[in-house]
Design a protein around this motif. Structure first.
Motif, PDB file in Angstrom:
ATOM      1  N   GLY A  27     174.694 -15.281  85.877  1.00  8.64           N
ATOM      2  CA  GLY A  27     174.705 -16.587  86.068  1.00  8.64           C
ATOM      3  C   GLY A  27     173.385 -17.070  85.062  1.00  8.64           C
ATOM      4  N   GLY A  28     172.500 -16.285  85.029  1.00  7.31           N
ATOM      5  CA  GLY A  28     171.210 -16.827  84.388  1.00  7.31           C
ATOM      6  C   GLY A  28     171.724 -16.526  82.867  1.00  7.31           C
ATOM      7  N   ILE A  29     172.391 -15.395  82.357  1.00  6.97           N
ATOM      8  CA  ILE A  29     172.740 -15.133  81.322  1.00  6.97           C
ATOM      9  C   ILE A  29     173.671 -16.096  80.436  1.00  6.97           C
ATOM     10  CG2 ILE A  29     173.866 -13.447  79.685  1.00  6.97           C
ATOM     11  CD1 ILE A  29     172.681 -11.343  81.457  1.00  6.97           C
ATOM     12  N   LEU A  30     174.455 -16.526  81.310  1.00  5.86           N
ATOM     13  CA  LEU A  30     175.674 -17.368  80.810  1.00  5.86           C
ATOM     14  C   LEU A  30     174.993 -18.736  80.834  1.00  5.86           C
ATOM     15  CD1 LEU A  30     178.545 -16.638  83.155  1.00  5.86           C
ATOM     16  CD2 LEU A  30     178.389 -16.264  80.701  1.00  5.86           C
ATOM     17  N   PHE A  31     174.003 -19.099  81.569  1.00  7.35           N
ATOM     18  CA  PHE A  31     173.118 -20.305  81.503  1.00  7.35           C
ATOM     19  C   PHE A  31     172.504 -20.407  80.015  1.00  7.35           C
ATOM     20  CE2 PHE A  31     169.388 -22.959  81.606  1.00  7.35           C
ATOM     21  CZ  PHE A  31     170.052 -24.343  81.809  1.00  7.35           C
ATOM     22  N   ALA A  32     171.742 -19.097  79.666  1.00  8.54           N
ATOM     23  CA  ALA A  32     171.211 -19.003  78.298  1.00  8.54           C
ATOM     24  C   ALA A  32     171.913 -19.611  77.258  1.00  8.54           C
ATOM     25  CB  ALA A  32     170.402 -17.492  78.375  1.00  8.54           C
ATOM     26  N   PHE A  33     173.156 -18.902  77.359  1.00  9.80           N
ATOM     27  CA  PHE A  33     174.181 -19.265  76.295  1.00  9.80           C
ATOM     28  C   PHE A  33     174.585 -20.790  76.367  1.00  9.80           C
ATOM     29  CE2 PHE A  33     174.330 -14.471  75.769  1.00  9.80           C
ATOM     30  CZ  PHE A  33     174.105 -14.350  74.474  1.00  9.80           C
ATOM     31  N   GLN A  34     174.736 -21.125  77.353  1.00  3.57           N
ATOM     32  CA  GLN A  34     175.114 -22.504  77.616  1.00  3.57           C
ATOM     33  C   GLN A  34     174.196 -23.400  76.867  1.00  3.57           C
ATOM     34  OE1 GLN A  34     175.144 -24.093  81.577  1.00  3.57           O
ATOM     35  NE2 GLN A  34     175.608 -26.082  81.084  1.00  3.57           N
ATOM     36  N   ILE A  35     172.942 -23.379  77.276  1.00  2.00           N
ATOM     37  CA  ILE A  35     171.822 -24.228  76.837  1.00  2.00           C
ATOM     38  C   ILE A  35     171.662 -23.972  75.256  1.00  2.00           C
ATOM     39  CG2 ILE A  35     169.876 -22.818  77.441  1.00  2.00           C
ATOM     40  CD1 ILE A  35     168.550 -25.565  78.409  1.00  2.00           C
ATOM     41  N   TYR A  36     171.584 -22.842  74.788  1.00  2.00           N
ATOM     42  CA  TYR A  36     171.622 -22.438  73.440  1.00  2.00           C
ATOM     43  C   TYR A  36     172.788 -23.118  72.641  1.00  2.00           C
ATOM     44  CZ  TYR A  36     171.526 -20.180  68.928  1.00  2.00           C
ATOM     45  OH  TYR A  36     171.427 -20.046  67.532  1.00  2.00           O
ATOM     46  N   GLY A  37     174.060 -22.853  73.124  1.00  2.00           N
ATOM     47  CA  GLY A  37     175.134 -23.458  72.334  1.00  2.00           C
ATOM     48  C   GLY A  37     175.237 -24.929  72.503  1.00  2.00           C
ATOM     49  N   ASP A  38     174.654 -25.489  73.627  1.00  2.00           N
ATOM     50  CA  ASP A  38     174.796 -27.019  73.883  1.00  2.00           C
ATOM     51  C   ASP A  38     173.920 -27.712  73.039  1.00  2.00           C
ATOM     52  OD1 ASP A  38     175.835 -29.099  76.387  1.00  2.00           O
ATOM     53  OD2 ASP A  38     173.863 -29.692  75.130  1.00  2.00           O
ATOM     54  N   PHE A  39     172.376 -27.094  72.701  1.00  2.00           N
ATOM     55  CA  PHE A  39     171.346 -27.761  72.399  1.00  2.00           C
ATOM     56  C   PHE A  39     171.301 -27.548  70.758  1.00  2.00           C
ATOM     57  CE2 PHE A  39     166.436 -28.812  72.316  1.00  2.00           C
ATOM     58  CZ  PHE A  39     166.686 -30.037  71.711  1.00  2.00           C
ATOM     59  N   SER A  40     171.618 -26.430  70.606  1.00  2.00           N
ATOM     60  CA  SER A  40     171.471 -25.985  68.844  1.00  2.00           C
ATOM     61  C   SER A  40     172.783 -26.546  68.448  1.00  2.00           C
ATOM     62  CB  SER A  40     171.402 -24.434  68.754  1.00  2.00           C
ATOM     63  OG  SER A  40     172.486 -23.693  69.083  1.00  2.00           O
ATOM     64  N   GLY A  41     173.914 -26.635  69.087  1.00  2.00           N
ATOM     65  CA  GLY A  41     175.374 -26.919  68.678  1.00  2.00           C
ATOM     66  C   GLY A  41     175.137 -28.775  68.328  1.00  2.00           C
ATOM     67  N   TYR A  42     174.284 -29.242  69.210  1.00  2.00           N
ATOM     68  CA  TYR A  42     174.021 -30.781  68.868  1.00  2.00           C
ATOM     69  C   TYR A  42     172.976 -30.777  67.714  1.00  2.00           C
ATOM     70  CZ  TYR A  42     172.430 -35.645  69.259  1.00  2.00           C
ATOM     71  OH  TYR A  42     172.190 -36.941  69.015  1.00  2.00           O
ATOM     72  N   SER A  43     171.996 -30.114  67.338  1.00  2.00           N
ATOM     73  CA  SER A  43     171.171 -30.165  66.340  1.00  2.00           C
ATOM     74  C   SER A  43     172.257 -29.818  65.299  1.00  2.00           C
ATOM     75  CB  SER A  43     170.277 -29.126  66.359  1.00  2.00           C
ATOM     76  OG  SER A  43     169.269 -29.495  67.514  1.00  2.00           O
TER      77      SER A  43
END
Length: 478
Positions: A235-251
């Motif tokens: 779950g922690g690993i999936l959240f790490a990719f979630q927040i990276y994909g989400d935030f860097s995706g926005y950028s």
């Protein structure tokens, strides 16, 4: 207005078309159009929020111009203080009022004095942390005589409200973005193509990677007491990719959209999960915020000039303040402090600037030692993200203690095979594109035109196939 919404799909082509239809000789009209579009974009959530961004723009425009005209250092300091008080006051009221009130009441209760204060039902304006820091950097730079004060109300207001990066960055410096509103733009086909590639990759990160990881990460975090340590780690690993994909995706989307209209925004992410130590990670993660704290907090505090003690003090301060910037919760403060503790051994051993180049530059594969360093850095980052994701410190502590149990060595109870396949595809693309500004920046060198379009349409297919219901970007809450 969300980037990943039907409203934005209609909004963006209209803004783009009208911007380029206006002749470049009428640059003021282009800026006026961008300002109008930006206010529509921002007001789409709640039109009342527009009053705040307009008020902040008025204050900092007047402060900057009066500061430029004043020869008195005392008056300039008072004007800077006014800007700081107004901007940080608004941010503090909307974001931190209830946090400080609740902790004040809790402190007195701990001492045996029950006091009653009613909190306020305050709605946090979207993106207030981002545009507050953006306008503050302008007034501070004018005070330092690093940039001239902007005389045009239209250009300054457009700089503050520029819609692609308004609500979640990058946090643009006036020295980079503001002068671009003075230069008439000529349509550049190659830059527009590059911008569209970056937009495509940003949407892929958000819709395919972040949102699909979020489905399982949310399930695991919300029912963490029922899962094994291995599942909680997953779950922690999936959240790490979630927040990276989400935030860097926005950028990526913000930078790409800006490129199609001739504006160049700063790079905000530089493949942070390929970092070999935590210092490199923070040079590659949310670059606009990290450099903001470096220039406007760390260096004014003395930076690295006062010996190891001052370096340690200043490092701890910027990490804790950075954590608090993210939200009014002790979890963010602990997250910041934990990253500081990761960073300090590198600082003490003078190894914090050891990995300045991207890993395995000029090589196809990393060395074994580099792989071990990357995995180690990623895992300690995952453990810190658990505090970031948790609703309170107690939750995070229970989550972590349950990870480090005998069940850590069991098979995870949730095995999202489609997500694993998507993550492998994602990591391969990021790895082979890591020497560019974003993963698809150098695709011209790798594929012929035919294969490029096959690749683009494959990404679009994956977005439609794996796309879930539209979800807000995580950093909108900050």
């Amino acid at each position: 207005m969300l980037f990943n919404s039907i409203d934005f799909v209609i909004f963006l082509p209209i803004v783009f078309a009208v911007f380029w239809v206006i002749p470049k000789e009428n640059n003021s009209w282009r800026n006026a159009w961008l300002l109008l579009a930006s206010y529509v974009f921002y007001g789409w959530w709640d039109s009342r929020f527009l009053l705040l961004i307009v008020f902040s723009s008025v204050v900092d425009f007047l402060v900057g111009n009066n500061m430029a005209q004043s020869k008195s250092l005392k008056n300039r300091k008072l004007l800077l203080l006014l800007s700081l008080c107004v901007n940080l006051g608004l941010l503090g009221f909307f974001k931190y009022y209830n946090f400080f009130l609740d902790n004040f009441v809790s402190a007195f209760s701990f001492l045996g004095h029950d006091i009653q204060f009613r909190g306020l039902e305050v709605v946090l304006p979207v993106g207030i942390s981002f545009y507050t820091f953006q306008t503050l950097s302008y007034t501070i730079d004018v005070y330092r005589n690093k940039i001239p004060a902007e005389r045009s109300v239209l250009k300054f207001f457009t700089y503050v409200a520029f819609f692609p990066q308004l609500v979640a960055g990058p946090i643009e410096r006036a020295s980079n973005l503001l002068p671009q509103f003075s230069k008439p733009k000529t349509f550049d086909y190659q830059e527009a193509v590059m911008g569209l590639r970056q937009v495509l990759w940003g949407f892929f990160k958000k819709i395919v990677i972040a949102d699909n990881c979020a489905f399982y990460a949310n399930q695991i975090f919300e029912q963490h007491e029922f899962y094994s340590g291995s599942t909680l780690l997953l779950g922690g690993i999936l959240f790490a990719f979630q927040i990276y994909g989400d935030f860097s995706g926005y950028s990526d989307i913000a930078i790409g959209i800006s490129r199609t209209m001739g504006f160049n925004l700063m790079q905000n992410f530089a493949f942070p999960y390929f970092s070999r130590d935590i210092a490199e990670f923070w040079r590659r993660w949310h670059i606009s915020l990290s450099t903001w704290f470096r220039d406007y907090l760390y260096i004014p505090l003395g930076g690295s000039k006062g010996g190891k003690w001052m370096q340690l003090r200043n490092t701890m301060i910027i990490f804790v303040v950075s954590g608090f910037w993210h939200g009014a919760n002790w979890t963010f403060i602990v997250w910041g402090a934990l990253n500081a503790l990761y960073f300090i051994p590198l600082l003490l051993s003078d190894r914090n600037r050891r990995n300045l180049e991207i890993v395995a530059k000029g090589r196809t594969l990393p060395k074994v030692g580099e792989v071990i360093s990357i995995l180690g850095t990623f895992m300690i980052t995952v453990l810190a993200w658990i505090f970031f994701r948790s609703p309170d410190v107690g939750f995070a502590w229970n989550y972590l203690t349950n990870i480090f149990s005998i069940s850590l060595f069991s098979i995870p109870e949730i095995i999202p095979l489609p997500v694993f396949m998507l993550l492998n595809i994602f990591l391969l693309i990021e790895w082979f594109g890591r020497e560019g500004e974003f993963a698809l920046a150098r695709i011209d060198f790798a594929f012929s035109k035919t294969w490029r379009y096959v690749f683009y349409y494959s990404l679009l297919f994956l977005m439609f196939w794996f796309g879930n219901q539209e979800q807000e970007f995580i950093y909108f809450q900050f």
